[in-house]
Design an enzyme around this catalytic site. Sequence first.
Site, PDB file in Angstrom:
ATOM      1  N   SER A   1      -3.060  -7.661   2.791  1.00 49.98           N
ATOM      2  CA  SER A   1      -3.330  -7.553   4.235  1.00 49.98           C
ATOM      3  C   SER A   1      -3.778  -8.902   4.784  1.00 49.98           C
ATOM      4  O   SER A   1      -3.410  -9.278   5.907  1.00 49.98           O
ATOM      5  CB  SER A   1      -4.418  -6.510   4.501  1.00 49.98           C
TER       6      SER A   1
ATOM      7  N   LYS B   1     -17.984  -6.680   7.042  1.00 52.39           N
ATOM      8  CA  LYS B   1     -16.796  -7.457   7.435  1.00 52.39           C
ATOM      9  C   LYS B   1     -16.400  -7.085   8.862  1.00 52.39           C
ATOM     10  O   LYS B   1     -16.609  -5.953   9.282  1.00 52.39           O
ATOM     11  CB  LYS B   1     -15.607  -7.099   6.530  1.00 52.39           C
TER      12      LYS B   1
ATOM     13  N   ARG C   1      -1.582  -5.606  -8.679  1.00 47.53           N
ATOM     14  CA  ARG C   1      -0.488  -6.523  -8.344  1.00 47.53           C
ATOM     15  C   ARG C   1      -0.220  -7.526  -9.446  1.00 47.53           C
ATOM     16  O   ARG C   1       0.913  -7.902  -9.707  1.00 47.53           O
ATOM     17  CB  ARG C   1      -0.814  -7.272  -7.047  1.00 47.53           C
TER      18      ARG C   1
ATOM     19  N   HIS D   1       0.843  -1.209   0.000  1.00 48.30           N
ATOM     20  CA  HIS D   1       0.000   0.000   0.000  1.00 48.30           C
ATOM     21  C   HIS D   1       0.873   1.252   0.000  1.00 48.30           C
ATOM     22  O   HIS D   1       0.613   2.208  -0.736  1.00 48.30           O
ATOM     23  CB  HIS D   1      -0.876   0.050   1.260  1.00 48.30           C
TER      24      HIS D   1
HETATM   25  O1  PNS Z   1      -8.658  -2.850   0.331  1.00 51.24           O
HETATM   26  P1  PNS Z   1      -9.890  -3.342  -0.361  1.00 51.24           P
HETATM   27  O2  PNS Z   1     -10.817  -4.025   0.616  1.00 51.24           O
HETATM   28  O3  PNS Z   1      -9.584  -4.199  -1.554  1.00 51.24           O
HETATM   29  O4  PNS Z   1     -10.644  -2.042  -0.896  1.00 51.24           O
HETATM   30  C1  PNS Z   1     -11.832  -2.128  -1.653  1.00 51.24           C
HETATM   31  C2  PNS Z   1     -12.483  -0.740  -1.770  1.00 51.24           C
HETATM   32  C3  PNS Z   1     -12.787  -0.162  -0.396  1.00 51.24           C
HETATM   33  C4  PNS Z   1     -11.527   0.206  -2.487  1.00 51.24           C
HETATM   34  C5  PNS Z   1     -13.771  -0.899  -2.620  1.00 51.24           C
HETATM   35  O5  PNS Z   1     -14.528  -1.948  -2.106  1.00 51.24           O
HETATM   36  C6  PNS Z   1     -14.612   0.367  -2.629  1.00 51.24           C
HETATM   37  O6  PNS Z   1     -14.316   1.295  -3.329  1.00 51.24           O
HETATM   38  N1  PNS Z   1     -15.664   0.356  -1.776  1.00 51.24           N
HETATM   39  C7  PNS Z   1     -16.503   1.503  -1.580  1.00 51.24           C
HETATM   40  C8  PNS Z   1     -17.945   1.179  -1.958  1.00 51.24           C
HETATM   41  C9  PNS Z   1     -18.144   1.394  -3.443  1.00 51.24           C
HETATM   42  O7  PNS Z   1     -18.004   2.489  -3.934  1.00 51.24           O
HETATM   43  N2  PNS Z   1     -18.455   0.302  -4.126  1.00 51.24           N
HETATM   44  C10 PNS Z   1     -18.695   0.323  -5.554  1.00 51.24           C
HETATM   45  C11 PNS Z   1     -17.433   0.197  -6.350  1.00 51.24           C
HETATM   46  S1  PNS Z   1     -17.828  -0.074  -8.047  1.00 51.24           S
END
Ligand code: PNS
Length: 159
Positions: free
Chosen positions: A127, A41, A90, A17
Amino acid sequence: MRRVVCPGSFDPVTNGHLDVISRAANLHDEVVVAVFRNTSKTPLFTIEERVDLLREATSKIPNVRIDKFEGLIVDYCKANDISAIVKGLRAVTDFDYEMQMAQMNYNQAGVETLFVITNPLWAFLSSSLVKDFARFGGDVSGLVPEVVLDRLAGRLAQG
Ligand code: PNS
Protein backbone atom coordinates in the site's frame (compact mmCIF):
# COMPACT_ATOMS: atom_id res chain seq x y z
CA MET A 1 -17.86 -23.30 10.74
CA ARG A 2 -14.23 -22.50 10.08
CA ARG A 3 -13.89 -18.72 10.27
CA VAL A 4 -10.54 -16.96 9.78
CA VAL A 5 -9.44 -13.34 9.79
CA CYS A 6 -7.23 -11.37 7.38
CA PRO A 7 -6.15 -8.34 9.44
CA GLY A 8 -4.36 -5.28 8.09
CA SER A 9 -4.32 -1.54 7.58
CA PHE A 10 -5.50 -1.75 3.96
CA ASP A 11 -4.60 1.90 3.29
CA PRO A 12 -5.63 1.18 0.55
CA VAL A 13 -6.44 -2.43 -0.41
CA THR A 14 -4.20 -3.66 -3.27
CA ASN A 15 -4.41 -6.55 -5.72
CA GLY A 16 -1.91 -8.35 -3.49
CA HIS A 17 -4.34 -8.18 -0.56
CA LEU A 18 -7.18 -9.39 -2.80
CA ASP A 19 -5.08 -12.37 -3.89
CA VAL A 20 -4.56 -13.45 -0.26
CA ILE A 21 -8.20 -12.77 0.70
CA SER A 22 -9.64 -14.75 -2.22
CA ARG A 23 -7.29 -17.69 -1.64
CA ALA A 24 -8.20 -17.72 2.06
CA ALA A 25 -11.88 -17.68 1.02
CA ASN A 26 -11.32 -20.77 -1.16
CA LEU A 27 -10.01 -22.67 1.86
CA HIS A 28 -12.38 -21.60 4.65
CA ASP A 29 -16.11 -21.20 5.32
CA GLU A 30 -15.85 -17.52 6.13
CA VAL A 31 -13.12 -14.88 5.89
CA VAL A 32 -13.42 -11.73 7.94
CA VAL A 33 -11.23 -8.94 6.62
CA ALA A 34 -10.56 -6.79 9.68
CA VAL A 35 -9.27 -3.26 9.18
CA PHE A 36 -7.02 -2.14 12.02
CA ARG A 37 -7.61 1.28 13.55
CA ASN A 38 -4.03 2.32 14.27
CA THR A 39 -4.11 5.42 16.44
CA SER A 40 -0.37 6.02 16.01
CA LYS A 41 -0.51 6.50 12.21
CA THR A 42 -2.31 9.02 10.01
CA PRO A 43 -3.80 7.05 7.14
CA LEU A 44 -4.63 8.39 3.67
CA PHE A 45 -8.13 6.89 3.89
CA THR A 46 -10.29 6.91 7.01
CA ILE A 47 -11.18 3.56 8.48
CA GLU A 48 -14.74 3.87 7.13
CA GLU A 49 -13.38 4.59 3.63
CA ARG A 50 -11.03 1.61 3.83
CA VAL A 51 -13.93 -0.63 4.89
CA ASP A 52 -16.08 0.67 2.00
CA LEU A 53 -13.29 0.15 -0.54
CA LEU A 54 -12.78 -3.41 0.71
CA ARG A 55 -16.54 -4.09 0.56
CA GLU A 56 -16.65 -3.00 -3.07
CA ALA A 57 -13.45 -4.79 -4.03
CA THR A 58 -14.60 -8.11 -2.48
CA SER A 59 -18.29 -7.87 -3.39
CA LYS A 60 -18.06 -10.88 -5.73
CA ILE A 61 -16.66 -13.23 -3.03
CA PRO A 62 -19.71 -14.45 -1.10
CA ASN A 63 -17.96 -15.77 2.02
CA VAL A 64 -15.97 -12.59 2.74
CA ARG A 65 -17.13 -10.07 5.32
CA ILE A 66 -15.48 -6.74 6.17
CA ASP A 67 -15.14 -5.41 9.70
CA LYS A 68 -12.86 -3.10 11.66
CA PHE A 69 -11.07 -3.51 14.98
CA GLU A 70 -8.83 -1.77 17.47
CA GLY A 71 -6.67 -3.29 20.18
CA LEU A 72 -5.19 -6.76 19.92
CA ILE A 73 -6.03 -9.02 17.00
CA VAL A 74 -6.13 -12.03 19.38
CA ASP A 75 -8.89 -10.34 21.41
CA TYR A 76 -10.82 -9.73 18.19
CA CYS A 77 -10.39 -13.43 17.31
CA LYS A 78 -11.71 -14.57 20.69
CA ALA A 79 -14.68 -12.21 20.60
CA ASN A 80 -15.65 -13.34 17.09
CA ASP A 81 -15.09 -17.10 17.30
CA ILE A 82 -12.16 -16.98 14.85
CA SER A 83 -9.75 -19.88 14.86
CA ALA A 84 -6.85 -18.47 12.86
CA ILE A 85 -5.25 -15.39 11.35
CA VAL A 86 -4.34 -15.57 7.63
CA LYS A 87 -1.42 -13.46 6.40
CA GLY A 88 0.35 -13.09 3.07
CA LEU A 89 4.11 -13.56 2.88
CA ARG A 90 5.67 -11.63 0.00
CA ALA A 91 9.34 -12.36 0.54
CA VAL A 92 11.86 -13.34 3.20
CA THR A 93 11.91 -9.70 4.30
CA ASP A 94 8.38 -10.19 5.67
CA PHE A 95 9.28 -13.38 7.44
CA ASP A 96 11.06 -12.32 10.65
CA TYR A 97 8.40 -9.86 11.74
CA GLU A 98 5.51 -12.11 10.76
CA MET A 99 7.06 -15.07 12.57
CA GLN A 100 7.47 -13.01 15.75
CA MET A 101 3.88 -11.78 15.57
CA ALA A 102 2.58 -15.29 14.94
CA GLN A 103 4.57 -16.71 17.85
CA MET A 104 3.42 -13.91 20.17
CA ASN A 105 -0.21 -14.42 19.22
CA TYR A 106 0.05 -18.18 19.74
CA ASN A 107 1.96 -17.81 22.99
CA GLN A 108 -0.44 -15.26 24.44
CA ALA A 109 -3.76 -16.59 23.24
CA GLY A 110 -3.33 -19.89 21.37
CA VAL A 111 -4.43 -18.21 18.12
CA GLU A 112 -2.84 -19.84 15.06
CA THR A 113 -1.46 -17.93 12.05
CA LEU A 114 -1.61 -19.41 8.54
CA PHE A 115 0.58 -18.01 5.79
CA VAL A 116 -0.28 -17.75 2.10
CA ILE A 117 2.72 -17.24 -0.14
CA THR A 118 1.98 -14.22 -2.29
CA ASN A 119 1.54 -14.75 -6.01
CA PRO A 120 4.87 -13.57 -7.54
CA LEU A 121 2.83 -11.12 -9.63
CA TRP A 122 2.34 -9.08 -6.44
CA ALA A 123 5.52 -9.87 -4.51
CA PHE A 124 6.81 -6.28 -4.74
CA LEU A 125 3.49 -4.62 -3.98
CA SER A 126 2.56 -2.67 -0.85
CA SER A 127 0.00 0.00 0.00
CA SER A 128 2.85 2.40 0.83
CA LEU A 129 4.48 1.98 -2.59
CA VAL A 130 1.14 2.46 -4.33
CA LYS A 131 0.59 5.72 -2.42
CA ASP A 132 4.14 6.95 -3.11
CA PHE A 133 3.91 6.25 -6.82
CA ALA A 134 0.42 7.68 -7.19
CA ARG A 135 1.37 10.81 -5.24
CA PHE A 136 4.09 11.64 -7.78
CA GLY A 137 2.02 10.85 -10.85
CA GLY A 138 2.95 7.19 -11.29
CA ASP A 139 0.52 4.83 -12.98
CA VAL A 140 -0.80 2.31 -10.45
CA SER A 141 -3.59 0.91 -12.60
CA GLY A 142 -3.31 -2.86 -12.59
CA LEU A 143 -1.97 -2.84 -9.03
CA VAL A 144 -5.16 -1.90 -7.19
CA PRO A 145 -8.85 -2.56 -7.82
CA GLU A 146 -10.68 -0.03 -10.05
CA VAL A 147 -12.61 1.42 -7.14
CA VAL A 148 -9.35 2.27 -5.35
CA LEU A 149 -7.86 3.81 -8.49
CA ASP A 150 -10.78 6.24 -8.72
CA ARG A 151 -10.70 7.19 -5.04
CA LEU A 152 -6.90 7.49 -4.97
CA ALA A 153 -6.85 10.00 -7.78
CA GLY A 154 -9.53 12.08 -6.06
CA ARG A 155 -7.87 11.94 -2.65
CA LEU A 156 -4.40 12.87 -3.93
CA ALA A 157 -5.82 15.70 -6.01
CA GLN A 158 -7.07 17.22 -2.75
CA GLY A 159 -3.42 17.61 -1.76
O1 PNS B 1 -1.31 -3.97 6.95
P1 PNS B 1 -0.40 -3.94 8.14
O2 PNS B 1 -0.27 -2.53 8.67
O3 PNS B 1 0.93 -4.58 7.88
O4 PNS B 1 -1.13 -4.80 9.27
C1 PNS B 1 -0.53 -5.03 10.53
C2 PNS B 1 -1.56 -5.62 11.50
C3 PNS B 1 -2.76 -4.70 11.65
C4 PNS B 1 -2.06 -6.96 10.95
C5 PNS B 1 -0.85 -5.86 12.85
O5 PNS B 1 -0.18 -4.70 13.22
C6 PNS B 1 -1.82 -6.25 13.95
O6 PNS B 1 -2.25 -7.37 14.03
N1 PNS B 1 -2.17 -5.24 14.78
C7 PNS B 1 -3.15 -5.41 15.82
C8 PNS B 1 -2.54 -5.14 17.19
C9 PNS B 1 -1.90 -6.40 17.72
O7 PNS B 1 -2.56 -7.39 17.94
N2 PNS B 1 -0.59 -6.33 17.89
C10 PNS B 1 0.19 -7.44 18.40
C11 PNS B 1 0.60 -8.39 17.33
S1 PNS B 1 1.79 -9.53 17.97
